[in-house]
Scaffold this motif. Structure first.
Motif, PDB file in Angstrom:
ATOM      1  N   UNK A  44      -9.076   4.535  -6.839  1.00 55.89           N
ATOM      2  CA  UNK A  44      -9.443   2.414  -7.303  1.00 55.89           C
ATOM      3  C   UNK A  44      -8.667   1.972  -6.590  1.00 55.89           C
ATOM      4  N   UNK A  45      -7.295   2.030  -6.107  1.00 59.75           N
ATOM      5  CA  UNK A  45      -6.450   1.245  -5.027  1.00 59.75           C
ATOM      6  C   UNK A  45      -6.801   1.289  -4.482  1.00 59.75           C
ATOM      7  N   UNK A  46      -6.313   2.297  -3.555  1.00 58.82           N
ATOM      8  CA  UNK A  46      -7.242   2.093  -2.194  1.00 58.82           C
ATOM      9  C   UNK A  46      -9.159   1.564  -2.127  1.00 58.82           C
ATOM     10  N   UNK A  47      -9.963   1.952  -2.726  1.00 58.88           N
ATOM     11  CA  UNK A  47     -10.847   1.429  -2.592  1.00 58.88           C
ATOM     12  C   UNK A  47     -10.761  -0.728  -3.150  1.00 58.88           C
ATOM     13  N   UNK A  48      -9.536  -0.722  -3.886  1.00 60.03           N
ATOM     14  CA  UNK A  48      -9.991  -2.318  -3.533  1.00 60.03           C
ATOM     15  C   UNK A  48      -8.942  -2.656  -2.684  1.00 60.03           C
ATOM     16  N   UNK A  49      -8.123  -2.534  -1.890  1.00 64.11           N
ATOM     17  CA  UNK A  49      -6.973  -2.238  -0.245  1.00 64.11           C
ATOM     18  C   UNK A  49      -8.156  -2.303  -0.091  1.00 64.11           C
ATOM     19  N   UNK A 102      -1.739   8.641  -7.609  1.00 61.46           N
ATOM     20  CA  UNK A 102      -0.049   8.002  -8.159  1.00 61.46           C
ATOM     21  C   UNK A 102      -0.080   7.065  -9.000  1.00 61.46           C
ATOM     22  N   UNK A 103      -1.173   6.023  -8.041  1.00 59.37           N
ATOM     23  CA  UNK A 103      -0.787   4.559  -8.085  1.00 59.37           C
ATOM     24  C   UNK A 103      -1.424   4.878  -9.882  1.00 59.37           C
ATOM     25  N   UNK A 104      -2.820   5.168  -9.581  1.00 62.93           N
ATOM     26  CA  UNK A 104      -3.970   5.304 -10.213  1.00 62.93           C
ATOM     27  C   UNK A 104      -4.026   6.014 -11.213  1.00 62.93           C
ATOM     28  N   UNK A 105      -2.819   6.989 -11.747  1.00 57.53           N
ATOM     29  CA  UNK A 105      -2.217   7.062 -12.612  1.00 57.53           C
ATOM     30  C   UNK A 105      -2.064   6.369 -13.807  1.00 57.53           C
ATOM     31  N   UNK A 106      -0.996   6.429 -12.476  1.00 54.65           N
ATOM     32  CA  UNK A 106      -0.288   4.941 -13.240  1.00 54.65           C
ATOM     33  C   UNK A 106       0.172   3.520 -14.253  1.00 54.65           C
ATOM     34  N   UNK A 126       1.251  -5.237 -12.790  1.00 52.87           N
ATOM     35  CA  UNK A 126       0.733  -4.447 -12.332  1.00 52.87           C
ATOM     36  C   UNK A 126       0.456  -4.292 -10.690  1.00 52.87           C
ATOM     37  N   UNK A 127       0.476  -5.517 -10.873  1.00 54.73           N
ATOM     38  CA  UNK A 127      -0.243  -6.078  -9.554  1.00 54.73           C
ATOM     39  C   UNK A 127       1.907  -5.799  -8.216  1.00 54.73           C
ATOM     40  N   UNK A 128       2.111  -6.468  -8.777  1.00 59.36           N
ATOM     41  CA  UNK A 128       3.996  -6.003  -8.093  1.00 59.36           C
ATOM     42  C   UNK A 128       4.180  -5.353  -8.050  1.00 59.36           C
ATOM     43  N   UNK A 129       3.468  -3.717  -9.023  1.00 63.50           N
ATOM     44  CA  UNK A 129       4.248  -2.653  -8.813  1.00 63.50           C
ATOM     45  C   UNK A 129       3.371  -2.078  -8.039  1.00 63.50           C
ATOM     46  N   UNK A 130       2.383  -2.105  -7.979  1.00 67.12           N
ATOM     47  CA  UNK A 130       1.126  -1.534  -6.602  1.00 67.12           C
ATOM     48  C   UNK A 130       1.599  -2.072  -5.609  1.00 67.12           C
ATOM     49  N   UNK A 131       2.256  -3.299  -5.092  1.00 67.05           N
ATOM     50  CA  UNK A 131       2.434  -3.921  -4.022  1.00 67.05           C
ATOM     51  C   UNK A 131       4.145  -3.039  -3.792  1.00 67.05           C
ATOM     52  N   UNK A 132       4.994  -2.688  -4.512  1.00 70.12           N
ATOM     53  CA  UNK A 132       6.151  -2.876  -4.148  1.00 70.12           C
ATOM     54  C   UNK A 132       6.089  -1.456  -4.022  1.00 70.12           C
TER      55      UNK A 132
END
Length: 261
Positions: free
Chosen positions: A115-120, A147-151, A190-196
Protein backbone atom coordinates in the motif's frame (compact mmCIF):
# COMPACT_ATOMS: atom_id res chain seq x y z
CA UNK A 1 12.86 15.74 2.10
CA UNK A 2 13.15 12.68 -0.13
CA UNK A 3 13.89 14.12 -3.57
CA UNK A 4 10.62 16.05 -3.60
CA UNK A 5 8.58 13.13 -2.33
CA UNK A 6 7.67 14.17 1.19
CA UNK A 7 7.04 17.90 0.95
CA UNK A 8 3.71 18.01 -0.85
CA UNK A 9 2.43 14.77 0.58
CA UNK A 10 3.40 15.67 4.13
CA UNK A 11 1.87 19.13 3.89
CA UNK A 12 -1.44 17.79 2.57
CA UNK A 13 -1.72 14.89 5.01
CA UNK A 14 -0.79 16.83 8.13
CA UNK A 15 -2.85 19.84 7.11
CA UNK A 16 -5.90 17.67 6.45
CA UNK A 17 -5.50 15.84 9.76
CA UNK A 18 -5.07 19.05 11.76
CA UNK A 19 -8.07 20.79 10.18
CA UNK A 20 -10.27 17.72 10.62
CA UNK A 21 -9.27 17.35 14.27
CA UNK A 22 -9.81 21.05 14.96
CA UNK A 23 -13.24 21.08 13.32
CA UNK A 24 -14.41 17.91 15.06
CA UNK A 25 -13.21 18.91 18.50
CA UNK A 26 -14.33 22.52 18.10
CA UNK A 27 -17.83 21.47 17.09
CA UNK A 28 -18.13 18.89 19.88
CA UNK A 29 -17.02 21.14 22.72
CA UNK A 30 -18.85 24.13 21.26
CA UNK A 31 -22.07 22.16 21.38
CA UNK A 32 -21.28 21.01 24.91
CA UNK A 33 -20.79 24.61 26.01
CA UNK A 34 -24.18 25.45 24.50
CA UNK A 35 -25.76 22.76 26.68
CA UNK A 36 -26.07 19.90 24.18
CA UNK A 37 -25.80 16.34 25.38
CA UNK A 38 -22.76 14.19 24.62
CA UNK A 39 -24.69 12.25 21.99
CA UNK A 40 -25.98 15.33 20.19
CA UNK A 41 -22.54 16.94 20.30
CA UNK A 42 -21.02 13.83 18.69
CA UNK A 43 -23.66 13.87 15.98
CA UNK A 44 -23.04 17.56 15.28
CA UNK A 45 -19.29 16.94 15.02
CA UNK A 46 -19.91 14.10 12.55
CA UNK A 47 -22.14 16.31 10.40
CA UNK A 48 -19.62 19.17 10.33
CA UNK A 49 -16.77 16.82 9.44
CA UNK A 50 -18.85 15.26 6.66
CA UNK A 51 -19.70 18.69 5.27
CA UNK A 52 -16.03 19.54 5.17
CA UNK A 53 -15.29 16.39 3.16
CA UNK A 54 -18.01 17.34 0.69
CA UNK A 55 -16.69 20.90 0.44
CA UNK A 56 -13.14 19.68 -0.19
CA UNK A 57 -14.33 17.27 -2.88
CA UNK A 58 -16.30 19.99 -4.65
CA UNK A 59 -13.43 22.46 -4.39
CA UNK A 60 -10.89 20.02 -5.80
CA UNK A 61 -13.44 18.47 -8.19
CA UNK A 62 -12.38 15.05 -7.00
CA UNK A 63 -14.09 12.51 -4.76
CA UNK A 64 -11.64 9.69 -4.21
CA UNK A 65 -11.84 6.45 -2.25
CA UNK A 66 -10.45 8.01 0.92
CA UNK A 67 -13.10 10.75 0.90
CA UNK A 68 -15.79 8.13 0.40
CA UNK A 69 -14.41 6.08 3.27
CA UNK A 70 -14.44 9.11 5.58
CA UNK A 71 -18.01 9.90 4.59
CA UNK A 72 -18.96 6.31 5.36
CA UNK A 73 -17.36 6.59 8.80
CA UNK A 74 -19.29 9.76 9.64
CA UNK A 75 -22.48 8.18 8.36
CA UNK A 76 -21.88 5.15 10.57
CA UNK A 77 -21.39 7.45 13.56
CA UNK A 78 -24.76 9.09 12.94
CA UNK A 79 -26.55 5.78 12.40
CA UNK A 80 -25.08 4.18 15.54
CA UNK A 81 -25.87 7.29 17.58
CA UNK A 82 -29.49 7.31 16.40
CA UNK A 83 -30.06 3.58 16.86
CA UNK A 84 -28.30 3.04 20.19
CA UNK A 85 -28.39 6.47 21.86
CA UNK A 86 -24.98 5.51 23.27
CA UNK A 87 -22.16 8.07 22.93
CA UNK A 88 -19.54 5.40 23.69
CA UNK A 89 -20.70 3.20 20.81
CA UNK A 90 -20.81 6.25 18.55
CA UNK A 91 -17.20 7.01 19.48
CA UNK A 92 -16.18 3.42 18.80
CA UNK A 93 -17.17 3.89 15.15
CA UNK A 94 -14.09 6.13 14.87
CA UNK A 95 -11.92 3.16 15.78
CA UNK A 96 -13.22 0.97 12.96
CA UNK A 97 -11.45 2.88 10.13
CA UNK A 98 -8.15 2.69 12.01
CA UNK A 99 -8.50 -1.09 12.31
CA UNK A 100 -9.41 -1.42 8.63
CA UNK A 101 -6.49 0.71 7.48
CA UNK A 102 -4.14 -1.38 9.61
CA UNK A 103 -5.47 -4.58 8.07
CA UNK A 104 -5.24 -3.06 4.57
CA UNK A 105 -1.58 -2.17 5.12
CA UNK A 106 -0.67 -5.62 6.39
CA UNK A 107 -2.81 -7.44 3.82
CA UNK A 108 -1.25 -5.49 0.95
CA UNK A 109 2.07 -7.20 1.73
CA UNK A 110 0.60 -10.36 0.23
CA UNK A 111 0.12 -8.62 -3.12
CA UNK A 112 2.67 -7.39 -5.62
CA UNK A 113 2.01 -3.76 -4.66
CA UNK A 114 2.28 -2.86 -0.97
CA UNK A 115 0.00 0.00 0.00
CA UNK A 116 2.79 2.48 0.75
CA UNK A 117 4.27 1.85 -2.70
CA UNK A 118 0.88 2.44 -4.31
CA UNK A 119 0.40 5.69 -2.37
CA UNK A 120 3.78 7.01 -3.51
CA UNK A 121 2.92 6.19 -7.13
CA UNK A 122 -0.36 8.09 -6.70
CA UNK A 123 1.09 11.27 -5.19
CA UNK A 124 4.34 11.25 -7.22
CA UNK A 125 3.75 9.53 -10.59
CA UNK A 126 7.00 8.51 -12.27
CA UNK A 127 9.11 9.24 -9.18
CA UNK A 128 10.66 5.77 -9.10
CA UNK A 129 11.37 5.72 -12.83
CA UNK A 130 13.39 8.94 -12.56
CA UNK A 131 16.01 7.12 -10.47
CA UNK A 132 16.86 4.71 -13.33
CA UNK A 133 17.23 1.80 -10.92
CA UNK A 134 18.29 -1.66 -11.90
CA UNK A 135 16.46 -4.87 -11.07
CA UNK A 136 18.33 -5.35 -7.78
CA UNK A 137 17.43 -1.85 -6.58
CA UNK A 138 13.79 -2.27 -7.60
CA UNK A 139 13.55 -5.54 -5.67
CA UNK A 140 15.11 -3.92 -2.61
CA UNK A 141 12.70 -0.98 -2.95
CA UNK A 142 9.77 -3.41 -3.03
CA UNK A 143 11.03 -5.30 0.03
CA UNK A 144 11.38 -2.01 1.89
CA UNK A 145 7.71 -1.23 1.23
CA UNK A 146 6.68 -4.68 2.41
CA UNK A 147 8.42 -4.04 5.71
CA UNK A 148 6.95 -0.55 5.87
CA UNK A 149 3.41 -1.86 5.44
CA UNK A 150 3.85 -4.43 8.20
CA UNK A 151 5.17 -1.78 10.61
CA UNK A 152 2.64 0.92 9.69
CA UNK A 153 -0.25 -1.55 9.81
CA UNK A 154 0.84 -2.81 13.21
CA UNK A 155 1.06 0.78 14.49
CA UNK A 156 -2.47 1.41 13.22
CA UNK A 157 -3.77 -1.62 15.14
CA UNK A 158 -1.96 -0.54 18.31
CA UNK A 159 -3.50 2.92 17.98
CA UNK A 160 -6.96 1.40 17.49
CA UNK A 161 -6.57 -0.70 20.65
CA UNK A 162 -5.45 2.37 22.60
CA UNK A 163 -8.38 4.44 21.34
CA UNK A 164 -10.89 1.72 22.22
CA UNK A 165 -9.40 1.40 25.71
CA UNK A 166 -9.66 5.16 26.25
CA UNK A 167 -13.32 5.21 25.13
CA UNK A 168 -14.27 2.36 27.45
CA UNK A 169 -12.29 3.66 30.42
CA UNK A 170 -12.80 7.42 30.49
CA UNK A 171 -15.81 9.77 30.22
CA UNK A 172 -16.95 10.82 26.77
CA UNK A 173 -15.70 14.40 27.08
CA UNK A 174 -12.18 13.26 28.00
CA UNK A 175 -12.05 10.42 25.47
CA UNK A 176 -13.09 12.75 22.66
CA UNK A 177 -10.15 15.13 23.04
CA UNK A 178 -7.58 12.45 23.93
CA UNK A 179 -8.46 10.30 20.93
CA UNK A 180 -8.55 13.31 18.64
CA UNK A 181 -5.02 14.27 19.66
CA UNK A 182 -3.89 10.65 19.52
CA UNK A 183 -5.19 10.22 15.97
CA UNK A 184 -3.47 13.40 14.77
CA UNK A 185 -0.17 12.57 16.48
CA UNK A 186 -0.32 9.01 15.17
CA UNK A 187 -0.84 10.16 11.59
CA UNK A 188 2.05 12.61 11.83
CA UNK A 189 4.36 10.00 13.37
CA UNK A 190 3.56 7.36 10.75
CA UNK A 191 4.07 9.84 7.91
CA UNK A 192 7.42 10.97 9.34
CA UNK A 193 8.48 7.34 9.78
CA UNK A 194 7.64 6.42 6.17
CA UNK A 195 9.52 9.44 4.80
CA UNK A 196 12.53 8.73 7.02
CA UNK A 197 12.73 5.07 5.95
CA UNK A 198 12.58 5.98 2.26
CA UNK A 199 15.18 8.71 2.76
CA UNK A 200 17.56 6.26 4.44
CA UNK A 201 16.97 3.77 1.62
CA UNK A 202 17.95 6.34 -0.99
CA UNK A 203 20.97 7.52 0.94
CA UNK A 204 22.32 3.99 1.28
CA UNK A 205 22.16 3.52 -2.45
CA UNK A 206 23.63 6.86 -3.35
CA UNK A 207 20.48 7.91 -5.24
CA UNK A 208 19.39 10.69 -2.89
CA UNK A 209 20.81 13.45 -5.05
CA UNK A 210 22.35 13.12 -8.43
CA UNK A 211 25.91 14.47 -8.53
CA UNK A 212 27.44 15.80 -11.75
CA UNK A 213 30.17 13.64 -13.24
CA UNK A 214 33.65 14.69 -12.21
CA UNK A 215 36.19 15.43 -14.89
CA UNK A 216 39.46 13.61 -14.71
CA UNK A 217 42.32 15.78 -13.52
CA UNK A 218 44.99 13.20 -14.38
CA UNK A 219 47.30 14.48 -17.04
CA UNK A 220 47.90 12.23 -19.98
CA UNK A 221 51.40 10.83 -19.94
CA UNK A 222 53.34 10.97 -23.12
CA UNK A 223 52.66 8.07 -25.36
CA UNK A 224 49.42 6.96 -23.67
CA UNK A 225 45.99 6.78 -25.23
CA UNK A 226 43.19 9.09 -23.99
CA UNK A 227 40.71 6.22 -23.92
CA UNK A 228 42.76 4.35 -21.32
CA UNK A 229 43.10 7.38 -19.05
CA UNK A 230 39.38 8.11 -19.20
CA UNK A 231 38.38 4.55 -18.42
CA UNK A 232 40.56 4.23 -15.34
CA UNK A 233 39.61 7.57 -13.77
CA UNK A 234 35.83 7.55 -14.17
CA UNK A 235 34.17 7.44 -10.69
CA UNK A 236 31.52 4.89 -9.78
CA UNK A 237 27.99 6.08 -10.50
CA UNK A 238 26.51 4.63 -7.31
CA UNK A 239 27.52 3.02 -4.05
CA UNK A 240 28.36 -0.66 -4.32
CA UNK A 241 29.28 -0.71 -8.02
CA UNK A 242 32.69 -1.80 -9.23
CA UNK A 243 35.18 0.82 -10.31
CA UNK A 244 34.84 1.49 -13.99
CA UNK A 245 38.36 0.30 -14.64
CA UNK A 246 37.39 -3.20 -13.50
CA UNK A 247 34.03 -3.05 -15.24
CA UNK A 248 35.65 -2.18 -18.56
CA UNK A 249 38.34 -4.83 -18.19
CA UNK A 250 41.21 -2.30 -17.97
CA UNK A 251 43.64 -2.66 -15.09
CA UNK A 252 44.97 0.67 -13.82
CA UNK A 253 48.47 -0.68 -13.25
CA UNK A 254 48.77 -1.62 -16.89
CA UNK A 255 50.02 1.29 -18.91
CA UNK A 256 50.77 1.46 -22.62
CA UNK A 257 54.12 0.18 -23.78
CA UNK A 258 56.42 2.76 -25.32
CA UNK A 259 56.61 2.50 -29.05
CA UNK A 260 59.73 0.79 -30.28
CA UNK A 261 62.09 3.11 -32.14
Amino acid sequence: MVSGLGKGAGKFTLGHALVSAALGLGTYYGMRLLGASELHALMAAAVVSALRVIYTALRDRRFDIVAGFIMLMHGATLVVALLTSSPQLAQLTHVVPVVLFGLFYIGSCLTKRPLTEVIIDMIRPGWVARHHWGDADLRAYHRMHVRLCVIVGSLELVQAAAMAGIILRYPVDIAQVVNGLLATAGSAARLAFVIAVIWVFLRRRGHHQASPPRQSQVSEPEGSTPELIGSTCTPSSSAGTMPSAVATGVVPSQGTQPRAR
